[in-house]
Design a protein around this motif. Structure first.
Motif, short mmCIF file in Angstrom:
data_model
loop_
_atom_site.label_atom_id
_atom_site.label_comp_id
_atom_site.label_asym_id
_atom_site.label_seq_id
_atom_site.Cartn_x
_atom_site.Cartn_y
_atom_site.Cartn_z
N SER A 241 0.63 -1.17 -0.21
CA SER A 241 0.27 -0.19 -0.06
C SER A 241 0.78 0.98 0.02
CB SER A 241 -0.45 0.43 1.37
OG SER A 241 -0.48 0.46 2.58
N ASP A 242 0.49 2.32 0.05
CA ASP A 242 1.23 3.52 -0.21
C ASP A 242 -0.27 5.10 -0.50
OD1 ASP A 242 3.45 5.48 -0.51
OD2 ASP A 242 4.13 5.21 -2.31
N ALA A 243 0.21 5.87 0.00
CA ALA A 243 -0.20 6.87 0.41
C ALA A 243 0.46 8.52 -0.36
CB ALA A 243 -0.01 7.03 1.72
N ARG B 32 0.69 12.35 0.08
CA ARG B 32 0.58 13.14 1.20
C ARG B 32 1.32 13.86 0.41
NH1 ARG B 32 -0.29 10.92 5.97
NH2 ARG B 32 -0.72 8.92 6.20
N SER C 297 -3.08 16.98 0.57
CA SER C 297 -3.22 16.73 1.01
C SER C 297 -3.46 18.01 2.17
CB SER C 297 -1.59 16.11 1.70
OG SER C 297 -0.56 16.96 2.03
N LEU D 252 -6.57 12.78 0.66
CA LEU D 252 -5.02 12.28 1.07
C LEU D 252 -5.96 10.58 -0.02
CD1 LEU D 252 -2.72 10.65 1.75
CD2 LEU D 252 -4.23 9.99 3.80
N THR E 14 -4.48 6.89 -1.44
CA THR E 14 -4.41 5.65 -0.87
C THR E 14 -4.68 4.88 -2.34
OG1 THR E 14 -6.31 4.69 -0.32
CG2 THR E 14 -5.03 6.49 1.73
N THR F 199 -7.06 1.97 -5.94
CA THR F 199 -6.47 3.92 -5.65
C THR F 199 -7.93 4.07 -5.16
OG1 THR F 199 -4.98 3.65 -7.01
CG2 THR F 199 -5.67 5.54 -5.94
#
Length: 266
Positions: free
Chosen positions: A232-234, A236, A240, A245, A247, A262
């Motif tokens: 997983s990744d986000a 920012r 943000s 956000l 994800t 996503t």
């Protein structure tokens, strides 16, 4: 067929006498699906709560799955004998036509080999490019330009917003075998209400990327481990600062992608 709901002239126990083919009636698809589901459940299948088109039978050593779309049925299982028995059962009830091993189903091409199964939507990609008059476009190396952050106010409103909505809808279906464009399509789908020229330019950039990689798909080997991995990744970055956000995640089973998404979170 039973009288439709709200029709009060029929006496108890009476049925409708059809003056036309069953396929010509508005109730046909619903009645067919209800009868088909009933027979599958009587055979021992369980209907998925997440996708009502999916039915499955699972035991300690055997697995059998069935996907139905209108009157098209796709079967998959761990044992060939289970598939043949199910086809005989369905043929006795509905007189089905066996088309053999699946090669093309709902826009997805299935290529079988000793090493495994390869899924792609090459023809679907070419159809999208043709409809957009971009078969001769210059390919791009990335789904979107690096660092691009689209906003609702970017560009000027499109004169024909339906064209943008149709394109994004087709790209969403392409996500079934193309995890590499998931983020791009999710980003574009945020602006279907009021698309602008900047959003359209970004969508055509995705098409240029697809022009350079129409045959990319998913490969599932015939043998391998059942190790479950998830990543997983986000994002920012710019979003943000506005309380938004992005994800994303991707799940692999034995090294094969089985789920990805996503999502924008506020």
């Amino acid at each position: 067929m039973s009288p439709p709901e709200g029709y009060s002239k029929a006496s108890p126990g009476q049925v409708c006498h059809l003056k036309r083919s069953l396929y010509g009636l508005k109730q046909a698809s619903r009645q067919w699906n209800a009868e088909f589901c009933l027979k599958l459940q009587a055979y021992g299948f369980v209907q998925s709560a997440h996708d009502h088109c999916l039915f499955y039978m699972i035991s300690d050593t055997r697995c059998l799955a069935l996907v139905v779309y209108v009157d098209g049925v796709l079967l998959a299982g761990s044992h060939e004998s289970d598939i043949e028995a199910l086809k005989l059962y369905l043929d006795r009830l509905f007189t089905i036509k066996d088309l053999g091993y699946a090669k093309y189903f709902l826009g997805i091409e299935l290529v079988r080999g000793t090493a495994g199964l390869y899924l792609n939507q090459r023809k679907y990609v070419l159809d999208i490019l043709q409809d957009a008059h971009m078969l001769e476009c210059k390919p791009a190396s990335t789904p979107l330009p690096p660092g691009l952050k689209l906003m609702a106010t970017s560009g000027t409103p499109l004169l024909d917003p339906d064209r943008y909505r149709r394109l994004v809808g087709r790209l969403l279906y392409l996500n079934m075998t193309r995890p590499d464009i998931t983020y791009s399509v999710q980003h574009l789908s945020q602006f279907v209400t009021s698309p602008t020229t900047a959003h359209w330019d970004a969508a055509t950039h995705v098409l240029r990327y697809l022009k350079g990689s129409p045959s990319i798909g998913l490969f599932y080997p015939s043998s391998g481990s059942f190790t479950l991995e998830s990543y997983s990744d986000a994002d920012r970055g710019v979003l943000s600062r506005h309380g938004v956000l992005l994800t994303g995640y991707c799940v692999f089973l034995g090294g094969c992608a089985v789920a990805w998404k996503t999502k924008k979170r506020v």
